[in-house]
Motif scaffolding. Sequence first.
Motif, PDB file in Angstrom:
ATOM      1  N   VAL A 133       0.846  -1.199   0.000  1.00 22.64           N
ATOM      2  CA  VAL A 133       0.000   0.000   0.000  1.00 22.64           C
ATOM      3  C   VAL A 133       0.886   1.257   0.000  1.00 22.64           C
ATOM      4  N   LEU A 134       1.923   1.256   0.823  1.00 20.55           N
ATOM      5  CA  LEU A 134       2.825   2.423   0.875  1.00 20.55           C
ATOM      6  C   LEU A 134       3.497   2.645  -0.486  1.00 20.55           C
ATOM      7  N   THR A 135       3.854   1.555  -1.148  1.00 18.40           N
ATOM      8  CA  THR A 135       4.524   1.642  -2.454  1.00 18.40           C
ATOM      9  C   THR A 135       3.579   2.226  -3.504  1.00 18.40           C
ATOM     10  N   LEU A 136       2.356   1.729  -3.526  1.00 18.35           N
ATOM     11  CA  LEU A 136       1.371   2.238  -4.496  1.00 18.35           C
ATOM     12  C   LEU A 136       1.033   3.697  -4.202  1.00 18.35           C
ATOM     13  N   ALA A 137       0.893   4.021  -2.928  1.00 19.26           N
ATOM     14  CA  ALA A 137       0.556   5.405  -2.557  1.00 19.26           C
ATOM     15  C   ALA A 137       1.681   6.354  -2.959  1.00 19.26           C
ATOM     16  N   GLU A 138       2.918   5.910  -2.754  1.00 18.65           N
ATOM     17  CA  GLU A 138       4.067   6.735  -3.140  1.00 18.65           C
ATOM     18  C   GLU A 138       4.057   7.002  -4.648  1.00 18.65           C
TER      19      GLU A 138
END
Length: 306
Positions: A133-138
């Motif tokens: 999720v953090l990767t996609l949000a970034e």
Amino acid sequence: MTRHFTTIAEVSDEDLARIYELSVGPFDDTTLQGQGVALVFERPSLRTRASSSCAVSELGGFATFFSDEEIGLDTRESAEDVGRTLAQMYAICAARIRHHEVFARVAAATQDRMSLINLLSDVAHPTQAVADVLTLAEHFAAGDVAGLRGLSVAYVGDATNVTRSLAVALLRLGVDVSVGAPAGYQLTAGGLEDPLALGGGGTLRLSDSAVDAVTGVDAVYTDAWVSMGFEAETAQRRQDLSAFRVTADLMGRAQPGAVLLHCLPAHRGDEITDEVLDSPASLVWRQVFHRRSAMRGVLRWVKEEE
Ligand code: CP
Ligand code: NVA
């Protein structure tokens, strides 16, 4: 109350939002000052062990690694007695275990005195999902997790523990998820990390075609065809899943600019080709980077209530 983190499904939307927030906070704090985290691994690991060790140290604590050979969960002694022993010395036990039910047994045996974090079980891989999720949000939303609403993500291949936690996390953020898998490898209803049991949020679509699943999506995700514990089925799985390999052709069906995710380890030539894994579309090394961010977030969150 002692907090545990063994699935995404068991954590409220508010707490998940807090975990995402705590994951990207400043590095140095004293959350775990003088406290120990037992890292128990019944199965091999690189990323999870490395990110856990680094995150514990960044938060001022100390980590001790225990392999299955040393501990012998339910062979040398019962999982309950392992838990009772660790709870005398450690604030948190983070474990990669074969049987997810061991978490409930240890929580009961220790009267919830020690926080439990799932570092991958047969059911779920929730710290991986936080990192994803953090990767996609970034990439898609300048780091704003709430900004992922309306995105579309396809998972292709064997629907694994990783798939379940990923799908639950994404659907709850309003992301549309499609899963392309052949019969026998598709998501099924039930269990503690069940994307099919969610109401509201994003839509979930199951397909028996990889092309159908990825057409027009913003991101494509895949995982091993042979998860740990399934090694005896390797030849059969290679045959059954061969039409679900993520190739450049398949990526071409996704939205222009679509990205590729993989939890790793990758089995180049099986579920993914070199061409895709090593392409500019691949976010796999940001995923690895965010495994450590995610561990900081989860560790801070389990300690926050005390
Ligand atoms: N993705 C992941 O959990 O990697 P390891 O098995 O190497 O920890
Ligand atoms: N589904 C894989 C994930 C490895 C990180 C497994 O369970 O082996």
